[in-house]
Design a protein around this motif. Structure first.
Motif, short mmCIF file in Angstrom:
data_model
loop_
_atom_site.label_atom_id
_atom_site.label_comp_id
_atom_site.label_asym_id
_atom_site.label_seq_id
_atom_site.Cartn_x
_atom_site.Cartn_y
_atom_site.Cartn_z
N LEU A 169 25.67 47.55 41.56
CA LEU A 169 27.09 47.89 41.54
C LEU A 169 27.70 47.75 42.93
O LEU A 169 28.85 47.33 43.07
N SER A 170 26.94 48.08 43.94
CA SER A 170 27.42 47.90 45.31
C SER A 170 27.66 46.42 45.61
O SER A 170 28.64 46.05 46.27
N VAL A 171 26.77 45.58 45.09
CA VAL A 171 26.93 44.13 45.27
C VAL A 171 28.20 43.65 44.56
O VAL A 171 28.92 42.79 45.08
N VAL A 172 28.50 44.23 43.40
CA VAL A 172 29.74 43.89 42.69
C VAL A 172 30.93 44.14 43.61
O VAL A 172 31.80 43.28 43.77
N GLY A 173 30.97 45.31 44.23
CA GLY A 173 32.07 45.62 45.14
C GLY A 173 32.15 44.66 46.30
O GLY A 173 33.24 44.22 46.69
N THR A 174 31.01 44.31 46.85
CA THR A 174 30.97 43.37 47.97
C THR A 174 31.51 42.00 47.56
O THR A 174 32.28 41.39 48.30
N GLU A 175 31.12 41.54 46.39
CA GLU A 175 31.60 40.25 45.92
C GLU A 175 33.10 40.27 45.66
O GLU A 175 33.79 39.29 45.93
N VAL A 176 33.60 41.38 45.16
CA VAL A 176 35.04 41.48 44.89
C VAL A 176 35.83 41.46 46.19
O VAL A 176 36.77 40.68 46.35
N ILE A 177 35.47 42.31 47.14
CA ILE A 177 36.26 42.38 48.38
C ILE A 177 36.16 41.08 49.17
O ILE A 177 37.09 40.72 49.90
N ALA A 178 35.08 40.34 49.01
CA ALA A 178 34.94 39.05 49.70
C ALA A 178 35.95 38.02 49.19
O ALA A 178 36.24 37.05 49.89
N THR B 282 41.22 46.66 51.43
CA THR B 282 40.12 47.61 51.56
C THR B 282 39.55 47.89 50.18
O THR B 282 40.21 47.67 49.16
N LEU B 283 38.31 48.37 50.15
CA LEU B 283 37.62 48.65 48.90
C LEU B 283 37.20 50.11 48.87
O LEU B 283 36.65 50.63 49.84
N GLU B 284 37.47 50.74 47.73
CA GLU B 284 37.03 52.11 47.49
C GLU B 284 36.21 52.07 46.19
O GLU B 284 36.68 51.54 45.18
N GLU B 285 35.00 52.60 46.24
CA GLU B 285 34.12 52.58 45.06
C GLU B 285 33.74 54.00 44.66
O GLU B 285 33.45 54.82 45.53
N LEU C 169 44.49 48.25 41.83
CA LEU C 169 44.97 47.66 43.08
C LEU C 169 46.24 48.38 43.47
O LEU C 169 47.23 48.36 42.74
N SER C 170 46.20 49.06 44.62
CA SER C 170 47.38 49.80 45.07
C SER C 170 48.32 48.89 45.85
O SER C 170 47.93 47.79 46.27
N ASP C 171 49.52 49.38 46.07
CA ASP C 171 50.50 48.62 46.85
C ASP C 171 50.07 48.47 48.30
O ASP C 171 50.56 47.61 49.01
N GLU C 172 49.15 49.32 48.74
CA GLU C 172 48.65 49.25 50.11
C GLU C 172 47.47 48.30 50.24
O GLU C 172 46.71 48.38 51.21
N ALA C 173 47.25 47.45 49.28
CA ALA C 173 46.16 46.47 49.30
C ALA C 173 44.80 47.15 49.28
O ALA C 173 43.85 46.71 49.93
N ARG C 174 44.68 48.25 48.53
CA ARG C 174 43.40 48.93 48.36
C ARG C 174 42.90 48.69 46.94
O ARG C 174 43.59 48.99 45.96
N ILE C 175 41.71 48.14 46.83
CA ILE C 175 41.07 47.92 45.54
C ILE C 175 40.16 49.11 45.27
O ILE C 175 39.35 49.49 46.12
N THR C 176 40.32 49.71 44.10
CA THR C 176 39.47 50.84 43.71
C THR C 176 38.66 50.44 42.49
O THR C 176 39.23 50.02 41.48
N LEU C 177 37.36 50.54 42.60
CA LEU C 177 36.45 50.29 41.48
C LEU C 177 35.82 51.61 41.07
O LEU C 177 35.30 52.35 41.91
N THR C 178 35.88 51.91 39.78
CA THR C 178 35.27 53.12 39.24
C THR C 178 34.22 52.70 38.22
O THR C 178 34.55 52.06 37.23
#
Length: 103
Positions: free
Chosen positions: A55-64, A71-74, A31-40
């Motif tokens: 895995l895409s659904v995981v990202g969707t559930e997290v950003i929700a 924002t979400l970066e995967e 989680l960056s200071d700019e409110a960007r969540i990065t999932l690797t």
């Protein structure tokens, strides 16, 4: 942002329930200071399209779980050589037994 970081880590762990398969080697979250969540996601070369969709659904559930200004970066990284250490990008949320990290 420590409270947000804990919230993000718990969100990722919750989203992973039922979404893991033997082809998923590990997951890092940051989680960056700019409110960007990065999932690797670290995956096997033979990961199926259905497993990638999970895995895409995981990202969707997290950003929700977060406000609209997040924002979400995967990233899905294919691990061809399982003897190599997996790179750490943020915090480990999931790591399959037997894998080593650079952390």
């Amino acid at each position: 942002m420590p409270d947000q970081r804990v919230r993000m880590l718990l969100s990722v762990q919750r989203a992973l329930v039922g979404a893991t398969s033997p082809a998923l080697y590990g997951v890092c979250a940051d989680l960056s200071d700019e409110a960007r969540i990065t999932l690797t996601f670290y995956v096997a070369p033979d990961t199926t399209p259905d497993e990638r969709d999970d895995l895409s659904v995981v990202g969707t559930e997290v950003i929700a779980d977060f406000a609209d200004d997040f924002t979400l970066e995967e990233h899905i990284l294919v691990v061809a050589d399982i003897s190599q250490r997996l790179g750490t990008v943020g915090f480990w949320v999931y790591l399959q037994r037997g894998f080593r990290t650079d952390a």
